[in-house]
Design an enzyme around this catalytic site. Sequence first.
Site, short mmCIF file in Angstrom:
data_model
loop_
_atom_site.label_atom_id
_atom_site.label_comp_id
_atom_site.label_asym_id
_atom_site.label_seq_id
_atom_site.Cartn_x
_atom_site.Cartn_y
_atom_site.Cartn_z
CD GLU A 154 -2.80 1.12 2.50
OE1 GLU A 154 -2.54 0.36 3.46
OE2 GLU A 154 -3.83 1.80 2.42
CD GLU A 160 -0.99 7.39 7.18
OE1 GLU A 160 -0.92 6.16 7.23
OE2 GLU A 160 -2.07 8.00 7.03
CG ASP A 187 -6.34 4.24 1.63
OD1 ASP A 187 -7.10 5.22 1.46
OD2 ASP A 187 -6.15 3.73 2.75
CG HIS A 190 -3.09 6.68 1.89
ND1 HIS A 190 -2.75 7.39 3.01
CD2 HIS A 190 -3.36 5.41 2.33
CE1 HIS A 190 -2.81 6.59 4.08
NE2 HIS A 190 -3.18 5.39 3.69
CG HIS A 213 -8.07 0.46 2.15
ND1 HIS A 213 -6.86 0.52 2.80
CD2 HIS A 213 -8.61 -0.78 2.44
CE1 HIS A 213 -6.65 -0.64 3.44
NE2 HIS A 213 -7.69 -1.42 3.23
NE ARG A 219 -7.46 6.95 6.28
CZ ARG A 219 -6.28 6.46 6.65
NH1 ARG A 219 -5.66 6.96 7.70
NH2 ARG A 219 -5.71 5.49 5.99
CD GLU A 248 -7.46 1.47 6.02
OE1 GLU A 248 -6.79 0.52 6.42
OE2 GLU A 248 -7.01 2.37 5.29
C1 LER Z 1 -2.83 3.51 6.91
O1 LER Z 1 -3.03 4.85 6.67
C2 LER Z 1 -3.63 2.70 5.99
O2 LER Z 1 -4.19 3.18 5.04
C3 LER Z 1 -3.72 1.27 6.26
O3 LER Z 1 -4.47 0.63 5.29
C4 LER Z 1 -2.35 0.64 6.31
O4 LER Z 1 -1.87 0.39 7.54
MN MN Z 2 -5.46 2.00 3.70
#
Ligand code: LER
Ligand code: MN
Length: 272
Positions: A154, A160, A187, A190, A213, A219, A248
């Site tokens: 990922e 991060e 994701d 991100h 994600h 978020r 997520e």
């Molecule tokens: C952390 O920001 C994240 O997106 C998780 O999926 C990975 O630890």
């Molecule tokens: Mn993630």
Amino acid sequence: MIRSAVTVSLVDEARGGPFVFWDDLNAASRRAAELGFDAIEIFAPSPSAVDVAATKSLLQELKLEVAAVGTGAGMVKHGLSLTDPNPEKRSAAADFIREIIDFGSEFKAPAIIGSMQGRWGGEIDRPKALGWLSEALNRLGEHAASCGTILIYEPLNRYETNLINTVADGVSLLKALSTSNVKLLADLFHMNIEEDNLATAIRDGEGFIGHVHFVDSNRKAAGMGHMDFAPIAAALRETGYDGYASAEAFAKPDSDTAARVTIESFQQHFST
Ligand code: LER
Ligand code: MN
């Protein structure tokens, strides 16, 4: 076909993090099934924290799959990363991930390497850290293959990690590996920070994306922020992505609302 999943965290140290359901795998699985999710994604504190046999029979009863299992507890509980300057800690990080791969494979689910990738700095420069990361992805990717699963890597936003922040850089990293058993996690949270255009990034990552994600710009659950999901969903469909869109997201205002809003958004954007 793109399927829906929702995260369940069993990790105390991750409290306040972006997971929809918390603490009770049984209750979370039942609610996920009631709401119509296809799968759960499990964030476990250790490879042995979940009763595999009992969970298998529960999920069978509920007709739920496990979309993926997270490895981040190795970082949040034990401070481990694959790019730690200390070789013993790198090795312990790989061991932790290997055992989570084994755990996931009980459910035919891939493990995700996110925060366990760590970051470069101090005495360690970026090429050195990327070398360690690639070496670990090769070994762990092959281990996953021997377990009949893929391994998911990922890219994270710049706050991060300073290793790989975009899908394109993730694709370059994967192309240089000796294993072809590692895929990327897109994701959307991100990506919203790092990509020029999310749909274009997904199209350019065709064939390399193995997990998504599914989350909004802030978020929160998909539908509670300002992400434009239609072009993202079109890019995933048109590039033949057939994995999970896994929520997520923060449990805001509460787990149940986050799960309900997610499944409604999923149905709106991914149900054919
Ligand atoms: C952390 O920001 C994240 O997106 C998780 O999926 C990975 O630890
Ligand atoms: Mn993630």
